[in-house]
Design an enzyme around this catalytic site. Structure first.
Site, PDB file in Angstrom:
ATOM      1  N   LEU A 136       0.867  -1.176   0.000  1.00  4.97           N
ATOM      2  CA  LEU A 136       0.000   0.000   0.000  1.00  4.97           C
ATOM      3  C   LEU A 136       0.899   1.219   0.000  1.00  4.97           C
ATOM      4  CD1 LEU A 136      -2.675  -0.960   2.710  1.00  4.97           C
ATOM      5  CD2 LEU A 136      -2.854  -1.195   0.226  1.00  4.97           C
ATOM      6  N   ASP A 137       0.491   2.259  -0.698  1.00  8.40           N
ATOM      7  CA  ASP A 137       1.253   3.506  -0.686  1.00  8.40           C
ATOM      8  C   ASP A 137       1.406   3.997   0.752  1.00  8.40           C
ATOM      9  OD1 ASP A 137       1.306   3.433  -3.451  1.00  8.40           O
ATOM     10  OD2 ASP A 137      -0.432   4.753  -3.666  1.00  8.40           O
ATOM     11  N   LYS A 138       2.429   4.782   0.984  1.00  5.83           N
ATOM     12  CA  LYS A 138       2.719   5.290   2.322  1.00  5.83           C
ATOM     13  C   LYS A 138       1.481   5.881   2.989  1.00  5.83           C
ATOM     14  CE  LYS A 138       5.317   8.951   4.702  1.00  5.83           C
ATOM     15  NZ  LYS A 138       6.288  10.055   4.544  1.00  5.83           N
TER      16      LYS A 138
END
Length: 327
Positions: A136-138
């Site tokens: 997942l993106d940051k």
């Protein structure tokens, strides 16, 4: 670890034979061990993974001890949804990078998992580290699964590659997509004008398909969507919704100007949406078959507090019927 080859094993590739006989080791891991000189046939070292097996031969494989992971464990809080000897399911908070990388050498989810799992982390590829099978993106929150054993890592990676799972995201976008339910299709690759961004491209990209359904409309200003991925490309939901003309609220990369739909949301809620510091995207649900038992597992998490507060503010306006609908 001695393994005796039977007549039925004759002619089989060595790496396949060993992977079949050694539970918990992927074929790629076995191949690496062969090439590293860890396998012998009747006392003679073999380094060719494709070598045919000889009936009656005794094969031995020396499994090297698991080495400490290159990333070091760090005590970082995260919520655990499920854990057993093979895997761990967690609710990743927004702001936590998944894997060490330039600019984020530590303080990541990998560091947190190493610290949390300790000796229960059997290891992947000879290192005591978690198997990251999806990311997942940051600044995207929500459900993630990580493998604790090589067996689970191999099986989960295959499930994600085959899309043999149920994965859904909750997204808050500007405007109201038309139709309310549909599909966005477009190959995704590096933006030729900005290599730090992804984009729908005419050539050189990878096929990408996103299904969306509007769960709630907030006048003409914003909408809460349920998004499901038929593929798993970098920034896929963010790119596809921006391509559709409905970028995510708060997206720092794909929302480049003040959206026209903001005019339909009264202050101070309009300002709250415009100032939201991250993309309003949450991995809400994840379902898959347990790699060892085959039991169907399903996990869901609520919106994090900052995201939920935006939705609550929009719902409060909706209840007073004070939206500027433009009609």
């Amino acid at each position: 670890m001695p393994l005796s080859a039977t007549p039925d094993d004759r002619g089989e590739r060595l790496d396949r034979f060993l992977a079949r006989r050694l539970a918990g080791f992927s074929r790629s891991r076995i191949k690496n061990l062969i090439e590293d000189g860890a396998v012998t046939c009747d006392g003679v070292t073999v380094k060719t993974a494709s070598m045919p097996v000889r009936a009656g031969a005794i094969y031995r494989i020396e499994i090297p001890p698991t080495m400490p992971a290159t990333p070091q464990g760090q005590a970082i809080r995260f919520d655990i949804l499920y854990e057993d000897a093979d895997l761990i399911v967690l609710d990743k908070p927004a702001g936590l990078v998944v894997h060490p990388a330039p600019g984020n050498p530590d303080g990541t989810l990998v560091n947190a998992l190493i610290a949390h799992c300790g000796d229960s982390l059997v290891g992947i590829g000879g290192e005591r580290r978690p198997g990251i099978v999806h990311r997942l993106d940051k600044d995207t929150s929500g459900v993630m699964v990580a493998a604790k054993t090589e067996f689970a890592h191999h099986a989960l990676s295959a499930a994600f590659a085959a899309r043999d799972l149920d994965r859904a995201y909750t997204a808050l976008c500007w405007g109201t997509p038309q139709p309310a339910e549909g599909t966005v299709e477009g190959a995704i690759g590096r933006d030729p004008r900005d290599r730090k961004r992804m984009a729908v491209v005419a050539r050189g990209g990878k096929p990408a398909l996103t299904h969306y359904r509007t769960e709630r409309r907030f006048g003409m200003g914003a909408a809460l969507l349920d998004c499901r991925l038929a593929t798993g490309r970098t920034h896929q939901i963010r790119v596809h919704l921006a391509q559709l003309g409905h970028p995510l609220v708060g997206d720092p990369v794909y929302l480049r100007r003040r959206p026209a739909a903001a005019a339909h949301i009264p202050e101070p809620t309009r300002g709250r949406l415009l100032d939201f510091p991250r993309q309003a995207l949450h991995a809400a649900r994840l379902g898959f078959a347990h790699p060892r038992t085959g039991v169907a597992l399903r996990f869901a998490t609520p919106l994090p507090a900052d995201f939920a507060a935006l939705v609550s503010a929009l719902e409060s306006i909706s209840s007073t019927h004070s939206y500027n609908t433009g009609l």
